[in-house]
Enzyme design. Structure first.
Site, PDB file in Angstrom:
ATOM      1  N   LYS A  60      -0.603   3.293   3.666  1.00 22.93           N
ATOM      2  CA  LYS A  60      -0.902   4.623   4.222  1.00 22.93           C
ATOM      3  C   LYS A  60       0.352   5.453   4.028  1.00 22.93           C
ATOM      4  O   LYS A  60       1.392   4.919   3.629  1.00 22.93           O
ATOM      5  CB  LYS A  60      -1.269   4.531   5.700  1.00 22.93           C
ATOM      6  CG  LYS A  60      -0.311   3.644   6.528  1.00 22.93           C
ATOM      7  CD  LYS A  60      -0.707   3.555   7.989  1.00 22.93           C
ATOM      8  CE  LYS A  60      -1.845   2.606   8.264  1.00 22.93           C
ATOM      9  NZ  LYS A  60      -3.027   3.253   8.791  1.00 22.93           N
ATOM     10  N   ARG A  61       0.288   6.755   4.313  1.00 24.85           N
ATOM     11  CA  ARG A  61       1.504   7.552   4.263  1.00 24.85           C
ATOM     12  C   ARG A  61       2.569   6.919   5.162  1.00 24.85           C
ATOM     13  O   ARG A  61       2.246   6.334   6.198  1.00 24.85           O
ATOM     14  CB  ARG A  61       1.222   8.985   4.729  1.00 24.85           C
ATOM     15  CG  ARG A  61       0.454   9.796   3.718  1.00 24.85           C
ATOM     16  CD  ARG A  61       1.200   9.922   2.408  1.00 24.85           C
ATOM     17  NE  ARG A  61       2.364  10.767   2.554  1.00 24.85           N
ATOM     18  CZ  ARG A  61       2.500  11.966   1.996  1.00 24.85           C
ATOM     19  NH1 ARG A  61       1.547  12.463   1.246  1.00 24.85           N
ATOM     20  NH2 ARG A  61       3.609  12.673   2.177  1.00 24.85           N
TER      21      ARG A  61
ATOM     22  N   THR B  57      -8.781   6.293   8.403  1.00 28.45           N
ATOM     23  CA  THR B  57      -9.946   5.903   7.625  1.00 28.45           C
ATOM     24  C   THR B  57      -9.616   4.648   6.820  1.00 28.45           C
ATOM     25  O   THR B  57     -10.519   3.898   6.454  1.00 28.45           O
ATOM     26  CB  THR B  57     -10.413   7.020   6.673  1.00 28.45           C
ATOM     27  OG1 THR B  57      -9.269   7.521   5.961  1.00 28.45           O
ATOM     28  CG2 THR B  57     -11.083   8.147   7.427  1.00 28.45           C
TER      29      THR B  57
ATOM     30  N   LYS C   1     -11.940   1.247   5.727  1.00 26.77           N
ATOM     31  CA  LYS C   1     -12.086   0.650   4.389  1.00 26.77           C
ATOM     32  C   LYS C   1     -11.760  -0.839   4.430  1.00 26.77           C
ATOM     33  O   LYS C   1     -12.457  -1.661   3.820  1.00 26.77           O
ATOM     34  CB  LYS C   1     -11.161   1.348   3.391  1.00 26.77           C
ATOM     35  CG  LYS C   1     -11.391   2.839   3.233  1.00 26.77           C
ATOM     36  CD  LYS C   1     -10.216   3.480   2.475  1.00 26.77           C
ATOM     37  CE  LYS C   1     -10.210   4.983   2.628  1.00 26.77           C
ATOM     38  NZ  LYS C   1      -8.898   5.581   2.243  1.00 26.77           N
TER      39      LYS C   1
ATOM     40  N   LYS D 165       3.144   6.024  12.382  1.00 22.30           N
ATOM     41  CA  LYS D 165       2.315   4.940  11.835  1.00 22.30           C
ATOM     42  C   LYS D 165       3.023   3.591  11.938  1.00 22.30           C
ATOM     43  O   LYS D 165       2.409   2.540  11.750  1.00 22.30           O
ATOM     44  CB  LYS D 165       1.913   5.250  10.392  1.00 22.30           C
ATOM     45  CG  LYS D 165       0.914   6.415  10.277  1.00 22.30           C
ATOM     46  CD  LYS D 165       0.604   6.747   8.819  1.00 22.30           C
ATOM     47  CE  LYS D 165      -0.363   7.906   8.632  1.00 22.30           C
ATOM     48  NZ  LYS D 165      -1.782   7.533   8.773  1.00 22.30           N
TER      49      LYS D 165
ATOM     50  N   HIS E 256      -7.210  17.832  13.001  1.00 23.82           N
ATOM     51  CA  HIS E 256      -6.815  16.526  12.454  1.00 23.82           C
ATOM     52  C   HIS E 256      -5.579  15.933  13.081  1.00 23.82           C
ATOM     53  O   HIS E 256      -5.205  14.802  12.747  1.00 23.82           O
ATOM     54  CB  HIS E 256      -6.578  16.624  10.946  1.00 23.82           C
ATOM     55  CG  HIS E 256      -7.830  16.626  10.142  1.00 23.82           C
ATOM     56  ND1 HIS E 256      -8.436  15.475   9.715  1.00 23.82           N
ATOM     57  CD2 HIS E 256      -8.614  17.642   9.713  1.00 23.82           C
ATOM     58  CE1 HIS E 256      -9.522  15.784   9.034  1.00 23.82           C
ATOM     59  NE2 HIS E 256      -9.664  17.088   9.031  1.00 23.82           N
TER      60      HIS E 256
END
Ligand SMILES: *Cc1c(COP(=O)(O)O)cnc(C)c1O
Length: 838
Positions: A575-576, A683, A687, A581, A385
């Site tokens: 998101k986290r 992911t 969505k 990110k 991952h």
């Protein structure tokens, strides 16, 4: 008593073994699904299971009664699924994951059972609104983020596609912490999701296994045979199973999520108790139960505490013992294990399973080593991952050895064989060092990724790009040694939760345009593409979106006493919180935009609401600082009348699955802006796009494949690609030069650095600023200008609503491929060798 005895004792008691003996299955009469029947059943549950008179029942009592009535229907299908598995001797898939971010289960169950029309009517007889009581169900947060949510989507998709499967994980007493924001900062509060009990779970005291730690290994010489190794653990405790049924779409099948809870073998030490030391008597129990008390809150980061390794071994060993027990209840030996069992390791958290299965096969079941090794490799497969070095799991050899002495011996033996194979093929010292299961460079550590790799027949990445990078980086040498093992399985999301349930307006529009077939065959979403140019459909699509935005605006107003304009662009990054990110890039753009609006009020600015949500690991200082910055910027902008209605920044606390269900359908813009090469898949990106948001993103993770499916006119890609990033990092990139020559960026950074957003503490963001100047490791400065330009392109597009909604509709129409059903079918066909029902 040793471990072997407890297994055979449990085998006799197992529910499935008993079920297997009862040849005439209790074939339940299918229940009627009409509102009258449901209403009666709910009332009966309220009365006889909850013990409440409807006159005094509270909303929570109605929730429990409704859940129990729905659960009965699931159980009918559950037994049928399990019996079919036994009767047809089907191969079973076991999904081992330290995280299952399942969220609420009631709406999922109602929808998948086809009760979504009648159940609300049934409840309305008692003046109860399903939409209100379902909010009282706790959001089961037994995971951190994408990895855990993937496991939850996969469980639902395996049930929907008819893959006989079990999920195995931990029943954490406390899931992921609840996040509050106080004075702009994240505060972590314990999450007590089991406070009111959990009507979805069934405790299985009879399915319990002994788990050992520590102690020593003794070698026993048996007549006529070689020596046999026997592990004598110093510490022993019990793993007790809790089963949660997971129902698939149209109840195609019902699988089991089996979560383990730790219990002391001897909960009260009688000696201590009898001598009056009542507290001391509980010591054992407390120590044992600590193992399943809390989920580690670090996402994409190695926690490294010994308790974490205990959790990993605890749930791996319990799951494997359970799998072998079930197999032996049906087949005479373990020789055919890999024909009937596939075990998927979700990341390296369960990687110790490779050594544990070898121990069980060789030491406990007396199989010879080579045969056991072949079966082990054929049984396991492993999903990687992340490639982030800080997330790759390794454990100091001395801790591993102390806690799991026999497993350590086995790892050494496996390693010796692998290294000798590599030497046989002429691998040099550098390659050998990099494929070894032991990292000799950092005080000797066991590498869990290498262990999972060598113990598996298939190793997969979670997007095309990530899989290629895996071959070039962490597993370069192992890939050279075993070139046919790595394959790609791009992630997906279940359209039931992330479209049908969370976006009922869009689902209705789809039914009325393309017909209902897409609900059973998500590829049919493609038919929606030809409505992209239909003015009426665009209008209806826009109306649905506005409705969803109003729902989110209401949530923001209720939770945060803040008003946002639903007519503005909703630009969302949830998101986290992680440096890779790049929430920081987003907030820098917000600051730059704020300054531009202030200095050029005459321009025709497109109103925008920038929405953030996400949790930071409690020990991740910089991520928490970024949360603080977003909140500081939000406050200053909100109190500035000069930008009122043109720009708002909102940080919604406590991001979780339920919040995501409200957010995804309400987005106009989806922010997927990670530093290229670092997001394995994502992911959240799927969505959003499925719900018709336009993505602004980098060529990273599954964004690359989204670009292929959507077409480049329907997604907004900007910035460096993965090769560019690697090259720049190699060349010693820093942000200084870019900042000096990019006035918008410089001005935004200067404002933050001078305390415009933190007047009470001007130096608050010094560490973030220094990073940008000296290193820019995450390429925020490098990508800023391209990001800014692309955002302005989106501003311009928003003015042309026809063009905007054409793209939005095409996003929904072309995202069917990203269903987790497709992912599961690929795993089933390419890795597990099991058939799917559909
Ligand atoms: C989908 C989801 C994630 C994963 O989001 P990414 O943007 O892919 O990191 C994390 N948390 C929750 C609650 C989710 O629903």
């Amino acid at each position: 008593m040793n471990l072997t005895n407890s297994e055979s004792k449990n085998a006799d008691l197992s529910a499935e073994a008993l079920g297997n003996e009862i040849k005439s299955a209790p074939n339940p009469v299918p229940r009627a699904n009409d509102a009258d029947t449901l209403a009666e059943e709910i009332l009966e549950k309220l009365t006889y299971s909850v013990g409440k008179d409807p006159i005094v029942a509270r909303r929570h009592d109605w929730l429990t009664a409704t859940t129990l009535a729905v659960r009965d229907r699931i159980i009918d299908h559950w037994f049928a699924t399990s019996q079919r598995g036994y009767k047809e001797s089907l191969k079973r898939v076991y999904y081992l994951s330290l995280e299952f971010l399942i969220g609420r289960l009631l709406r999922d169950a109602i929808s998948n059972l086809g009760l979504d029309k009648t159940l609300p009517v049934a409840l309305s007889r008692y003046n109860i609104n399903l939409d209100l009581i379902e909010l009282l169900e706790p959001d089961a947060a037994l995971g951190n983020g994408g990895l855990g949510r993937l496991a939850a989507c996969f469980m639902e998709s395996m049930a929907s596609t008819g893959v006989p499967s079990y999920g195995y994980g931990i029943r954490y007493r406390h899931g992921l912490f609840r996040q509050e924001i106080a004075d702009g900062s994240q505060v972590e509060l314990p999450e007590n999701w089991l406070a009111h009990g959990n009507p979805w779970e069934f405790e299985r005291q009879e399915a319990s296994y002994e788990i050992g730690f520590g102690g020593k290994v003794i070698s026993i010489q048996e007549e006529g045979k070689g020596p046999r190794q026997v592990w004598r653990p110093a510490e022993r405790l019990l793993a007790v199973a809790y089963d949660v049924p997971i129902v698939g779409w149209r109840a195609a099948s019902v699988n089991t999520l089996r979560l383990w809870s730790a219990q002391a073998l001897d909960p009260i030490l009688l000696d201590a108790f009898n001598s009056g030391d009542h507290i001391g008597a509980l010591r054992e129990a407390n120590k044992a139960e600590a193992i399943t008390q809390v989920l580690y809150p670090a996402d994409s980061h190695l926690a490294g505490q010994e308790l974490r390794l205990r959790q990993e071994y605890f749930f791996s060993s319990a799951s494997l013992q359970d799998i072998l027990r079930r197999h032996l209840s049906q087949y005479p030996s373990l020789d055919n294990l890999s024909d009937k069992v596939s075990i998927q390791l979700n990341d390296t958290h369960p990687a110790v399973s490779v050594a544990e299965l070898m121990r069980l096969l060789v030491d406990v079941h007396g199989m010879d080593w080579d045969k056991a090794w072949k079966i082990t490799q054929e049984t396991f497969s492993y999903t990687n991952h992340t490639l982030l070095p800080e997330a790759l799991e390794t454990w100091p050899v001395h801790i591993f050895e102390r806690l799991l002495p026999r497993q350590m011996q086995i790892i050494y033996a496996i390693n010796a064989a692998v290294i000798s194979e590599a030497q046989g093929k002429g691998f040099d010292g550098g390659k050998i060092a990099s494929l070894s299961l032991i990292d000799e460079g950092h005080g000797r550590r066991v590498r869990m990724g290498q262990l999972a790799f060598v113990g598996s027949h298939a190793i997969n990445g979670v997007s095309a790009l990530h899989t290629e990078l895996m071959k070039e980086t962490v597993f370069r040498a192992l890939h050279e040694l075993y070139p046919d093992r790595i394959q790609n399985k791009t992630n997906g999301v279940t359209p039931r939760r992330w479209l049908f349930q969370s976006n009922r307006g869009l689902t209705k529009l789809l039914e009325e345009t393309i017909g209902p077939e897409f609900k059973d065959n998500i590829d049919k979403l493609k038919d929606f593409d030809r409505f992209a140019t239909d003015p009426e459909t665009r209008k209806r699509f826009a109306a649905v979106k506005l409705d969803n935005k109003k729902r989110l605006a209401k949530l923001i107003s209720e939770r945060m006493a803040l008003n946002v304009n639903p007519e503005a662009i909703f630009d969302i990054q949830v998101k986290r919180i992680h440096e890779y990110k790049r929430q920081l890039l987003n907030v820098l753009e917000a600051v730059a935009l704020y300054e531009q609006i202030r200095s050029h009020p005459e321009q025709n600015w497109t109103p925008r609401v920038k929405i953030f949500a996400g949790k930071a690991a409690p020990s991740y200082f910089k991520a928490k600082l970024i949360i603080h910055l977003i909140n500081d910027v939000a406050r200053v902008i909100d109190s500035d009348p000069a930008v009122r209605d043109l720009l708002k920044v909102v940080f919604i606390p406590n991001y979780n699955v339920s919040l995501a269900e409200t957010i995804m359908p309400a987005a106009d813009i989806s922010e997927q802006i990670s530093t290229a090469g670092l997001e394995a898949s994502g992911t959240g990106n799927m969505k959003f796009a499925l719900n018709g948001a336009l993505t602004i993103g980098t060529l990273d993770g599954a964004n690359v494949e989204m670009l292929e499916h959507l077409g480049d006119e329907n997604i907004f890609i900007f910035g460096l690609n993965a090769d560019d990033v690697a090259r720049r990092r190699n060349d010693g990139h820093s942000g200084r030069g870019i900042i000096e020559t990019t006035p918008l960026l410089k001005s935004a950074i200067d404002s933050i650095a001078s305390g415009v957003f933190s007047p009470d503490e001007p130096q608050r963001y010094r560490d973030l600023i220094t990073d940008l100047y000296d290193r820019d490791w995450w390429m925020i400065c490098a990508d800023f200008d391209a990001y800014w330009q692309t955002q302005r392109q989106l501003d311009a597009l928003w003015l042309d609503k026809d063009a905007w909604y054409e793209k939005a509709i095409r996003n929904t129409a072309r995202m069917g491929w990203f269903s987790s059903d497709r992912s599961i079918r690929e795993y089933a066909h390419d890795i597990w060798n099991v058939k799917t029902l559909s």
